[in-house]
Each structure stands twice: as C-alpha cells, then as structure tokens.
Design a protein around this motif. Sequence first.
Motif, PDB file in Angstrom:
ATOM      1  N   CYS A 213      -9.413  -3.163 -13.590  1.00 26.69           N
ATOM      2  CA  CYS A 213      -9.739  -3.671 -14.930  1.00 26.69           C
ATOM      3  C   CYS A 213      -8.863  -4.858 -15.297  1.00 26.69           C
ATOM      4  O   CYS A 213      -9.336  -5.825 -15.911  1.00 26.69           O
ATOM      5  N   VAL A 214      -7.582  -4.809 -14.930  1.00 21.75           N
ATOM      6  CA  VAL A 214      -6.676  -5.911 -15.230  1.00 21.75           C
ATOM      7  C   VAL A 214      -7.119  -7.189 -14.508  1.00 21.75           C
ATOM      8  O   VAL A 214      -7.224  -8.269 -15.112  1.00 21.75           O
ATOM      9  N   VAL A 215      -7.389  -7.072 -13.221  1.00 23.67           N
ATOM     10  CA  VAL A 215      -7.799  -8.248 -12.456  1.00 23.67           C
ATOM     11  C   VAL A 215      -9.163  -8.746 -12.930  1.00 23.67           C
ATOM     12  O   VAL A 215      -9.397  -9.961 -13.025  1.00 23.67           O
ATOM     13  N   ALA A 216     -10.072  -7.830 -13.249  1.00 20.70           N
ATOM     14  CA  ALA A 216     -11.372  -8.232 -13.777  1.00 20.70           C
ATOM     15  C   ALA A 216     -11.221  -8.995 -15.083  1.00 20.70           C
ATOM     16  O   ALA A 216     -11.939  -9.973 -15.340  1.00 20.70           O
ATOM     17  N   ALA A 217     -10.281  -8.573 -15.936  1.00 17.66           N
ATOM     18  CA  ALA A 217     -10.053  -9.268 -17.203  1.00 17.66           C
ATOM     19  C   ALA A 217      -9.543 -10.685 -16.963  1.00 17.66           C
ATOM     20  O   ALA A 217      -9.985 -11.635 -17.631  1.00 17.66           O
ATOM     21  N   VAL A 218      -8.622 -10.850 -16.024  1.00 18.66           N
ATOM     22  CA  VAL A 218      -8.100 -12.184 -15.716  1.00 18.66           C
ATOM     23  C   VAL A 218      -9.212 -13.091 -15.203  1.00 18.66           C
ATOM     24  O   VAL A 218      -9.362 -14.250 -15.636  1.00 18.66           O
ATOM     25  N   LEU A 219     -10.014 -12.580 -14.276  1.00 14.19           N
ATOM     26  CA  LEU A 219     -11.109 -13.381 -13.730  1.00 14.19           C
ATOM     27  C   LEU A 219     -12.160 -13.670 -14.793  1.00 14.19           C
ATOM     28  O   LEU A 219     -12.742 -14.769 -14.826  1.00 14.19           O
ATOM     29  N   LEU A 220     -12.412 -12.718 -15.673  1.00 12.99           N
ATOM     30  CA  LEU A 220     -13.396 -12.915 -16.732  1.00 12.99           C
ATOM     31  C   LEU A 220     -12.926 -13.971 -17.725  1.00 12.99           C
ATOM     32  O   LEU A 220     -13.738 -14.769 -18.221  1.00 12.99           O
TER      33      LEU A 220
ATOM     34  N   VAL B  70      -8.825   3.115 -22.182  1.00 10.53           N
ATOM     35  CA  VAL B  70      -8.045   1.938 -22.579  1.00 10.53           C
ATOM     36  C   VAL B  70      -8.166   0.838 -21.520  1.00 10.53           C
ATOM     37  O   VAL B  70      -8.306  -0.346 -21.848  1.00 10.53           O
ATOM     38  N   ALA B  71      -8.110   1.227 -20.256  1.00 11.96           N
ATOM     39  CA  ALA B  71      -8.246   0.228 -19.187  1.00 11.96           C
ATOM     40  C   ALA B  71      -9.619  -0.429 -19.222  1.00 11.96           C
ATOM     41  O   ALA B  71      -9.751  -1.635 -18.983  1.00 11.96           O
ATOM     42  N   ALA B  72     -10.650   0.350 -19.536  1.00  9.57           N
ATOM     43  CA  ALA B  72     -11.998  -0.218 -19.597  1.00  9.57           C
ATOM     44  C   ALA B  72     -12.132  -1.233 -20.727  1.00  9.57           C
ATOM     45  O   ALA B  72     -12.991  -2.132 -20.661  1.00  9.57           O
ATOM     46  N   LEU B  73     -11.302  -1.123 -21.752  1.00  4.81           N
ATOM     47  CA  LEU B  73     -11.358  -2.067 -22.864  1.00  4.81           C
ATOM     48  C   LEU B  73     -10.699  -3.404 -22.530  1.00  4.81           C
ATOM     49  O   LEU B  73     -10.957  -4.399 -23.220  1.00  4.81           O
ATOM     50  N   VAL B  74      -9.856  -3.435 -21.512  1.00  5.29           N
ATOM     51  CA  VAL B  74      -9.148  -4.674 -21.169  1.00  5.29           C
ATOM     52  C   VAL B  74     -10.126  -5.799 -20.790  1.00  5.29           C
ATOM     53  O   VAL B  74     -10.010  -6.913 -21.311  1.00  5.29           O
ATOM     54  N   PRO B  75     -11.122  -5.568 -19.930  1.00  2.00           N
ATOM     55  CA  PRO B  75     -12.071  -6.655 -19.652  1.00  2.00           C
ATOM     56  C   PRO B  75     -12.995  -6.971 -20.830  1.00  2.00           C
ATOM     57  O   PRO B  75     -13.616  -8.031 -20.852  1.00  2.00           O
ATOM     58  N   VAL B  76     -13.102  -6.051 -21.784  1.00  2.00           N
ATOM     59  CA  VAL B  76     -13.955  -6.295 -22.944  1.00  2.00           C
ATOM     60  C   VAL B  76     -13.310  -7.305 -23.886  1.00  2.00           C
ATOM     61  O   VAL B  76     -14.008  -8.053 -24.588  1.00  2.00           O
ATOM     62  N   LEU B  77     -11.983  -7.358 -23.908  1.00  2.00           N
ATOM     63  CA  LEU B  77     -11.278  -8.249 -24.828  1.00  2.00           C
ATOM     64  C   LEU B  77     -11.652  -9.720 -24.637  1.00  2.00           C
ATOM     65  O   LEU B  77     -11.896 -10.422 -25.638  1.00  2.00           O
ATOM     66  N   PRO B  78     -11.712 -10.261 -23.405  1.00  5.05           N
ATOM     67  CA  PRO B  78     -12.152 -11.656 -23.263  1.00  5.05           C
ATOM     68  C   PRO B  78     -13.566 -11.887 -23.792  1.00  5.05           C
ATOM     69  O   PRO B  78     -13.845 -12.956 -24.362  1.00  5.05           O
TER      70      PRO B  78
END
Length: 311
Positions: free
Chosen positions: A41-48, A290-298
């Motif tokens: 999820c963290v890496v997906a958020a960065v890439l997103l 909570v981890a699933a919400l990390v990529p949602v933030l972008p």
Amino acid sequence: MMVPVALLLLGALTAVLAPRLLARADWLDREPVVALWVWQCVVAAVLLCCALSMTLSAAAAWQAVRGHVFATAPPAVVDAYALGAAGPWAAATAMTLALGGLWSLAMLVREVVRARGRRRARRAELRVRAPLLPGEEQVSGRLVVLEGERPDAWWLPGAAPQLVITTAALRRLKERQLDALLAHEQGHAQARHDWLLHCSTALADGFPRIPVFAAFQAEMHRLVELAADDMASRRFGRLTTALALVELNEERGVFGPCPAAQAHVPQRVHRLLTPPDRLPALHRLRLTAVAALVPVLPVLVAFVPGLRALG
C-alpha cells in the motif's frame, strides 16, 4: 495549479516517513502477511502520487490531454483546477514523470525476462541431471529427486511447478520435515510471492537512489520467507519447520559465528522456536484497513478541487 505539486510533496513525504515508521514497528515479524500488505500500500501510494501528478501536469501543459482527462467534467470543475495558470514547469514535470513510469515498466519487463531465463536454465539443468530413461514417459509430478551430496531444495514455478530436492536432503529430512518444506514452497506459489519480488527488484534496480524502493525490496525478500514459514508451521508445527530449515542449511555456514549468505536463516529458526504472540484479530483488521487508506489519500487530494466545485 497546485494539485500536482501537492501530490509530489505527498509522495515524497510518504516515501520518507513510511519506511521509518515501519522500521520502528515491532509487529512486522509477528504478522508478516499484514506487513506485506502495508508495504504494498505504501509503494502503491507513492506510485499513485506520481501518476496523478503526471496526468494533471500533462492536462495543464497540453490542450489535447486536457480534453481527454476532463472530457465529461463540467466547466466549473475544469476552472477549479486552474489549468490555464500553469507555468512552463507543467510540461517538464509531465515528461519527467512519464519517463519515470516507462523506465519502471522497462525494469519490470527486464526482471521478468531474466527470471524466466533463470527458470529455463534450471529446467535445462534438471533435464541433464535427471534425464528420462529409454522408454520412460514424462510424468508431471510436483516432486523431483536429484542425486546430490549436498542437502538442497528449491521450487521451480511455472505452468507445472515442481519442488526439486537432492538425495542428501531426503536422507536428512524426516517425512514431516519434507512435508513442511513442501508446504513452505507451496505457500510462495499460492501467494504469488515471485511477483512481489519481481516488482520490488524492478523498482530498486530502476531507482537505486530512492531509499523507499530499496527498503521495499529488502523487506519483501524477508517477509515472504516469514509468511511461508508461518504457512508451513500452521500445518506441520513450528518445531518441524525449524528442524527442516536447520537440516537444509547446517552445512552452509549460516549458523556459525560469521554467517555468510542467507544470514536470515538463523533469525527464521529462532522465530519459529520462540514464536511471538500474534496481534489480536481486531488489531490486524485495523492495520489492514488503515494501510488500504494510504493509496486512497492521493486520489482524494487529486479530486478535492473538483469535489469542491461540484459541492
């Protein structure tokens, strides 16, 4: 036109803070499956963040892209993003991020091609070391035994995955230890850990100066082994799985005072013999959510101006 900048800042902040927070966490070894999910999820958020910033920057720089991105959007939404006020940096940002995306894809393709090449080479070696006898037909079994004086075993993924094990390992491993070894390797195959390793290696090789990708690669290699150990131990016991690891690696020097390669094996054995308490189910569910919400933030950051305009 501050949304692309905000997304880049959010991506940089996530890339810096998330690995530090995870390095301080004491639950990763206790729940490797949850840890794998959090890292993804963290890496997906960065890439997103990079992908959304690229899209909005391209929309600000070129009218043709803007027409496709905001094709069905009301004029008020388009005005809310202030695309016409973008400076000359928009085109440069979009091109830089697009090249980064293409480079990431190229690194992933290269890693997959290399992995397939290594797999073909091992299968060719297997055919040489275990040839079919005259009149013998090929049998699609999941276990292949090779003559060998060194205890060894490895998993060959593919359309017909196989566990290859040497006769020395068979002499060392008892029946339940062999079953635990097979369950460990099946855990890798069922969870598709090979794709996690491919993606993490591609990002780390493609962007060696970005610490989050290097940490992602290191943690993937460690956590997938812990997750497979847990799968084997749930079926055949922690002691049996630990003994199988010891029997396979005892002659490789990994348990000495100066362990060489595979220095993680003693830690895995110690973890199996002194199992840490698992987190409560509600705690695991909360971490997963909570981890699933990390990529949602972008995504929320990218849509805030439009949602405000519609509201």
